[in-house]
Write an enzyme that holds these catalytic residues in place. Structure first.
Site, PDB file in Angstrom:
ATOM      1  N   TRP A  66      42.371  60.690  48.184  1.00  0.00           N
ATOM      2  CA  TRP A  66      43.052  59.404  48.334  1.00  0.00           C
ATOM      3  C   TRP A  66      44.537  59.524  48.052  1.00  0.00           C
ATOM      4  CZ3 TRP A  66      41.946  54.149  49.299  1.00  0.00           C
ATOM      5  CH2 TRP A  66      42.909  53.242  48.869  1.00  0.00           C
ATOM      6  N   ASN A  68      48.102  56.783  47.990  1.00  0.00           N
ATOM      7  CA  ASN A  68      48.690  55.476  48.277  1.00  0.00           C
ATOM      8  C   ASN A  68      50.196  55.499  48.042  1.00  0.00           C
ATOM      9  OD1 ASN A  68      47.096  55.222  45.557  1.00  0.00           O
ATOM     10  ND2 ASN A  68      48.515  53.498  45.399  1.00  0.00           N
ATOM     11  N   ASP A  69      50.749  54.702  47.176  1.00  0.00           N
ATOM     12  CA  ASP A  69      52.188  54.430  47.126  1.00  0.00           C
ATOM     13  C   ASP A  69      53.062  55.680  47.111  1.00  0.00           C
ATOM     14  OD1 ASP A  69      50.817  52.143  46.519  1.00  0.00           O
ATOM     15  OD2 ASP A  69      51.897  51.693  44.670  1.00  0.00           O
ATOM     16  N   GLN A  85      51.135  58.365  44.721  1.00  0.00           N
ATOM     17  CA  GLN A  85      49.908  58.057  44.015  1.00  0.00           C
ATOM     18  C   GLN A  85      48.747  58.822  44.640  1.00  0.00           C
ATOM     19  OE1 GLN A  85      49.456  55.409  41.176  1.00  0.00           O
ATOM     20  NE2 GLN A  85      51.320  56.656  41.117  1.00  0.00           N
ATOM     21  N   TRP A 129      50.854  55.154  37.117  1.00  0.00           N
ATOM     22  CA  TRP A 129      51.047  54.355  38.318  1.00  0.00           C
ATOM     23  C   TRP A 129      52.472  54.494  38.853  1.00  0.00           C
ATOM     24  CZ3 TRP A 129      48.131  48.972  38.136  1.00  0.00           C
ATOM     25  CH2 TRP A 129      46.761  49.218  38.299  1.00  0.00           C
ATOM     26  N   SER A 130      52.824  53.659  39.805  1.00  0.00           N
ATOM     27  CA  SER A 130      54.038  53.851  40.603  1.00  0.00           C
ATOM     28  C   SER A 130      55.331  53.692  39.806  1.00  0.00           C
ATOM     29  CB  SER A 130      54.043  52.876  41.782  1.00  0.00           C
ATOM     30  OG  SER A 130      53.072  53.238  42.732  1.00  0.00           O
ATOM     31  N   ARG A 193      54.845  45.962  36.380  1.00  0.00           N
ATOM     32  CA  ARG A 193      54.726  47.330  36.886  1.00  0.00           C
ATOM     33  C   ARG A 193      55.763  47.669  37.966  1.00  0.00           C
ATOM     34  NH1 ARG A 193      50.053  44.531  38.432  1.00  0.00           N
ATOM     35  NH2 ARG A 193      49.706  44.193  40.666  1.00  0.00           N
ATOM     36  N   ASP A 194      55.828  48.970  38.249  1.00  0.00           N
ATOM     37  CA  ASP A 194      56.560  49.536  39.382  1.00  0.00           C
ATOM     38  C   ASP A 194      58.078  49.440  39.239  1.00  0.00           C
ATOM     39  OD1 ASP A 194      53.956  49.744  40.348  1.00  0.00           O
ATOM     40  OD2 ASP A 194      54.127  47.935  41.566  1.00  0.00           O
ATOM     41  N   GLU A 248      54.745  43.476  43.656  1.00  0.00           N
ATOM     42  CA  GLU A 248      54.431  44.888  43.494  1.00  0.00           C
ATOM     43  C   GLU A 248      55.511  45.732  44.161  1.00  0.00           C
ATOM     44  OE1 GLU A 248      49.808  45.622  43.136  1.00  0.00           O
ATOM     45  OE2 GLU A 248      50.323  45.000  45.164  1.00  0.00           O
TER      46      GLU A 248
END
Length: 507
Positions: A66, A68-69, A85, A129-130, A193-194, A248
């Site tokens: 997987w 993602n970002d 990610q 996380w991001s 976040r982020d 986000e």
């Protein structure tokens, strides 16, 4: 892949295919040894690209699992870096996510390195996380990222390169005093976040925004620092609105008002406008406006409305995007995550899920009202066999197959000539939603000048196809072209996340 040209009845069109290119790309090289606390997150078995069905050889993908970002894209000592990610355990969004790391000299051909950040400490034990990367003058790059701590709270952390002389930046060290930012009063622990790339403001202080949600408002929570270590929350957000959900992966950067060149994130002068981007409702929306550093306020030319009329980077599958300034070629480059439409079971069976969009050069339109994007020039390195066709007349209701395209990916340049534009229907672009217009007048609905265009990824019997089509309208000042994508028939398989009919552009 079958590529066909299509025209509606009662239309005479001359088509010129300027170039069709099949593409070949190696998406990376596996590196087995993992350090920096990531040994327990190794993906031991890697399936080669040739063994995987339906993989892209045009877009960035890891060897498996997987993705993602996109996180922290940057250029450093002659090397482009892309973090992202990644779930090392499977082709699904995991309970524990890490920062994977790849490098390139041309943004096209990539080498996969050791994972950069993995959950090892109380402040990120449940996921890394991001976040973003910022290059400090004279000190090198710094990563700010969101950690999911032992209490499943979102906190902001910092990591530094172990060896600044290493252009690959293969090892990263987490700051001993992490976390450096925790959820402020009024912001719940799962709505913080982020962090963005930071910028140096007029008073010599660093500024960064965090995506947030508080008091029924989506917001860009602003923090400031003199030393990039000790951060203080600004009294007010840089921008907030009740018309969106939780923000986000925000992004904030300047764009030149009179050039297609990019500018560094810290540029503040009368020659730039500022873009504020936020992800919500599964799409990336943006505003263009004015940043007032003395007041620490962002004043958009047009506020978010929470409707489909808001500006979007992309009307297809494109989310959690991130830009960076490429100082080598003076351009700003945009990355975005493209998720799958398959089911979780299908993703697990094929062994991978998700890819990154083709990197795009992004700049401000001459009108100053929207952004313009185009694939980076390096994409030409992927062009292989060329198939050309000139002066092909398309009869009423006809479909013409372009022969010689055997690759599953192609770069298409096509010119349509229409002899009688006077027949075009009137359209007021300020009073219509292009998204709804594409949906209401899909590829099967006949108009005066349209639809015409391409059927891509088409089977021989056309039971599966993706239409990319155009319609011509007469506007208030000249003619308008509506470009739509209709993937409603691109697969006979039942999909968990089908993409609806999308408006790609109206210009």
């Amino acid at each position: 892949m079958t590529l066909v040209l299509k025209r509606q009845e009662n239309m005479e069109i001359l088509a010129v295919l300027v170039g069709l290119f099949c593409v070949l790309q190696s998406n990376g090289i596996e590196v087995e040894a993992l350090e920096n606390g990531c040994q327990n997150f190794q993906s031991h078995t890697v399936m080669l690209q040739e063994q995987q069905s339906y993989r892209s050889s045009f877009h960035f993908q890891p060897p498996k699992n997987w993705l993602n970002d996109p996180n922290g894209p940057m250029w450093y000592k002659g090397v482009y870096h892309l973090f992202y990610q990644y779930n090392p355990y499977g082709a699904f969004f995991g309970d524990v996510m890490i920062w994977a790391h790849s490098v390139s000299h041309d943004l096209i051909n990539w080498i996969h390195l050791n994972h950069a950040l993995c959950p090892t400490e109380p402040y990120d034990i449940n996921s890394c996380w991001s976040g973003s990367a910022t290059t400090l003058p004279g000190k090198g790059p710094v990563i700010l990222y969101t950690g999911i701590d032992a209490n499943h709270c979102q906190v902001q952390n910092m990591a530094l390169p172990k060896n600044l002389s290493d252009p690959l930046l293969e090892e990263w060290i987490k700051f001993a005093q992490n976390p450096i930012m925790t959820p402020p009063d009024g912001v719940e622990g799962n709505n913080f976040r982020d962090p963005t790339t930071a910028w140096l403001s007029h008073d010599g202080k660093w500024s960064v925004i965090i995506g947030g949600w508080s008091n029924n408002q989506g917001m860009a929570i602003l923090y400031r620092s003199e030393d990039f270590v000790n951060w203080t929350k600004n009294q007010d957000p840089l921008y907030s609105t009740e018309r969106t959900g939780m923000w986000e992966c925000p992004d904030f950067y300047p764009v030149s008002v009179n050039s297609t060149d990019g500018v560094d994130t810290s540029v503040l002068n009368e020659g730039v406008k500022h873009v504020m981007k936020a992800g919500f409702n599964s799409h990336d929306y943006y505003m263009i406006g004015t940043y007032v550093p003395e007041m620490e306020k962002y004043i958009p030319d047009n506020d978010f409305t929470g409707t489909s009329m808001d500006l979007r980077y992309d009307h297809g599958k494109f989310y959690a995007s991130k830009t960076f300034f490429d100082s080598v070629k003076n351009r700003r480059i945009l990355w975005g995550w493209v998720n799958e439409s398959d089911s979780r079971e299908d993703d697990m069976e094929k062994g991978w899920s998700g890819l990154q969009s083709i990197p795009r050069h992004i700049w401000l339109d001459r009108s100053g009202k929207q952004l313009v994007q185009w694939p980076i020039e390096e994409i030409s390195k992927l062009h292989g066999k060329k198939v050309s066709l000139f002066h092909k007349k398309l009869d009423s209701g006809s479909i013409f197959e372009v022969q010689g395209i055997t690759a599953s990916q192609a770069d298409v340049e096509v010119v349509f000539e229409l002899p009688e534009l006077q027949q075009a229907e009137f359209l007021n672009p300020t009073a219509v939603d292009p998204q709804l217009l594409c949906t209401d007048a899909n590829a099967s609905i006949k108009g005066r000048l349209g639809p015409f265009g391409l059927l891509t990824l088409a089977t021989k019997d056309l039971t599966e196809q993706t239409a990319i089509f155009f319609r011509i309208f007469k506007g208030l000042k000249g003619y308008l072209v509506l470009m739509c994508s209709d993937p409603s028939r691109f697969s006979l398989v039942s999909l968990t996340d089908p993409n609806g009919i999308e408006a790609l552009n109206i210009k």
